[in-house]
Design an enzyme around this catalytic site. Sequence first.
Site, mmCIF file in Angstrom:
data_model
loop_
_atom_site.group_PDB
_atom_site.id
_atom_site.type_symbol
_atom_site.label_atom_id
_atom_site.label_comp_id
_atom_site.label_asym_id
_atom_site.label_seq_id
_atom_site.Cartn_x
_atom_site.Cartn_y
_atom_site.Cartn_z
ATOM 1 C CE LYS A 1 -16.457 -26.152 56.405
ATOM 2 N NZ LYS A 1 -15.903 -27.506 55.527
ATOM 3 C CD GLU B 1 -27.597 -18.362 46.472
ATOM 4 O OE1 GLU B 1 -28.365 -16.844 47.176
ATOM 5 O OE2 GLU B 1 -28.001 -18.538 45.650
ATOM 6 C CB CYS C 1 -27.416 -23.106 42.615
ATOM 7 S SG CYS C 1 -25.633 -22.120 43.381
ATOM 8 C CD GLU D 1 -29.573 -27.847 44.076
ATOM 9 O OE1 GLU D 1 -29.161 -27.928 45.332
ATOM 10 O OE2 GLU D 1 -28.798 -26.518 42.971
HETATM 11 C C1 UN1 Z 1 -23.235 -21.152 41.709
HETATM 12 O O1 UN1 Z 1 -23.560 -21.842 41.066
HETATM 13 O O2 UN1 Z 1 -23.785 -21.056 43.246
HETATM 14 O O3 UN1 Z 1 -24.552 -16.936 37.431
HETATM 15 C C2 UN1 Z 1 -23.293 -19.674 41.285
HETATM 16 C C3 UN1 Z 1 -23.468 -18.316 37.443
HETATM 17 C C4 UN1 Z 1 -22.011 -17.915 37.938
HETATM 18 C C5 UN1 Z 1 -22.090 -18.118 39.603
HETATM 19 C C6 UN1 Z 1 -22.766 -19.384 39.793
HETATM 20 N N1 UN1 Z 1 -21.852 -16.840 37.920
HETATM 21 O O4 UN1 Z 1 -23.378 -19.413 37.211
#
Ligand code: UN1
Length: 500
Positions: free
Chosen positions: A180, A255, A289, A390
């Site tokens: 999804k 995550e 993230c 965040e």
């Molecule tokens: C994310 O923002 O969920 O390390 C992943 C990084 C990328 C992955 C980010 N390879 O910024």
Amino acid sequence: MSVAAGPVEAGNRIGGQSRPAADGQTFESRNPAHTADVVGVFPRSGAGDIDGAVRAATEAFDAWRRTPWPRRAEIILRAAQLMEARKDDLARTMTREMGKVLTEARGDVQEAIDMGKFIAGEGRRAFGETVPSELRDKWAMTMRQPFGVVGCITPWNFPIAIPSWKVFPAIMAGNAVVLKPAEDTPLCALRFVEMLEEAGLPAGVVNAVFGYGEEAGDALVRHPGVAAIYFTGSVDTGRIVSEICGRMLKKCSLELGGKNAILVLADADLELAVDGALWGAFGTAGQRCTASSRLIVESGALDEFTARLLDRTARLRLGDGLEEGVDVGPVINETQLRRVHSYTGVGREEGASLLTGGEIAREGALAEGWFYRPTVFGDVTPAMRIAQEEIFGPTTVVMPVRSLDEALAAANSTQYGLSLSVYTNDLRKAFRAINELHSGIVYVNAPTIGAEIQLPFGGTRNTGNGHREAGGRVLDEFSEWKSIYIDYSGHLQRAQIDTE
Ligand code: UN1
């Protein structure tokens, strides 16, 4: 407008077929750089559609789990090769649908290609163990087995890379999948699933159901036929997912967010640190993230670092990521734009100094999309909300500190622990930081973004619930162990009792 293609009209991919939502509802995916540009129309799915996908996956699972690992791996490798051949097209689709600039969209596709090749290698490397039994003429060993049907819920910010982190290892281990994807990037997910099908994946092994989190996502998490959930998203939603999975005794891998920091120590190479801060804070318009959303700077470097950072930030070009020379694309949607802007208000009220940006960009063609000026706050202290929460946009904060110890304490002071970095040329300080930073990822003299798939990805504290994606032990997340004892002594032997 730089894009001509009309909207794609697509169904869910269930059992290798395209199916509309049972109740016929749809939603649109729009280009965040030109919101009048409709990229696609997709089914707005509900519990019935999820149930259909879980049934298709359940049906496909039995033959798939019996397919030898190396045969499964060949299909994954072929999918990676298809992506490689179509990298540019896929990247253009991604920029149009999600907004990140084209070079970064290519990087997103490359991350999925890397993951496919890496995981395909696991097809001949899914070792179990043999270990001596405590009894004579008895053999003991382990092997991996899949969970069954698993659900993958993926975000919009890495619309091909993150599905690949979850789906490739899931099917490598013999699971069947219901995916999804985020409602902002359904077309990217559809292209990903189509390539798997084209690579020879049997119908029903991976199904894609489009729609919203509260509808399709919720139904997937609650479905009794789904054995495990792999989710990337916010802490708030992660908590809900985890509660449902907890009650239903499902495996649940989360995550979640980050509030990542770059520590700039007084002895650092400042040009290097500014390069890293700009890339880490404003790459993908800060929508990672792993984004460098805090810059913790030792007093000796503060003035010069800040001056150089502001000068470089002012020169960043905002625009449609498909255009040459654009550095920063739009944010994903209106809700996110308002949210990012509301944090500018929060920062001001808390007494931080707005050094640059802080506004929605509306000149010329920028008015056609969701653009926010790269924003830097100064005089930020660890307790402020803009230093804790965040924001997920092109906003970063400069936090002055007097020493390495103060920098380390500030870095570790949020609920998150995804990615932290330190810029220094002092080996002793670098190693102290490596040891003291409480996060899943630490960088030295590089920004907080840019994780590579052969290392584990994930974070401490509320960034997740103790799982890691990718990396050499990735199969541990997608399979469970079976311990096997074979007694060839011909008589009853009792473990723990027949000790002589
Ligand atoms: C994310 O923002 O969920 O390390 C992943 C990084 C990328 C992955 C980010 N390879 O910024």
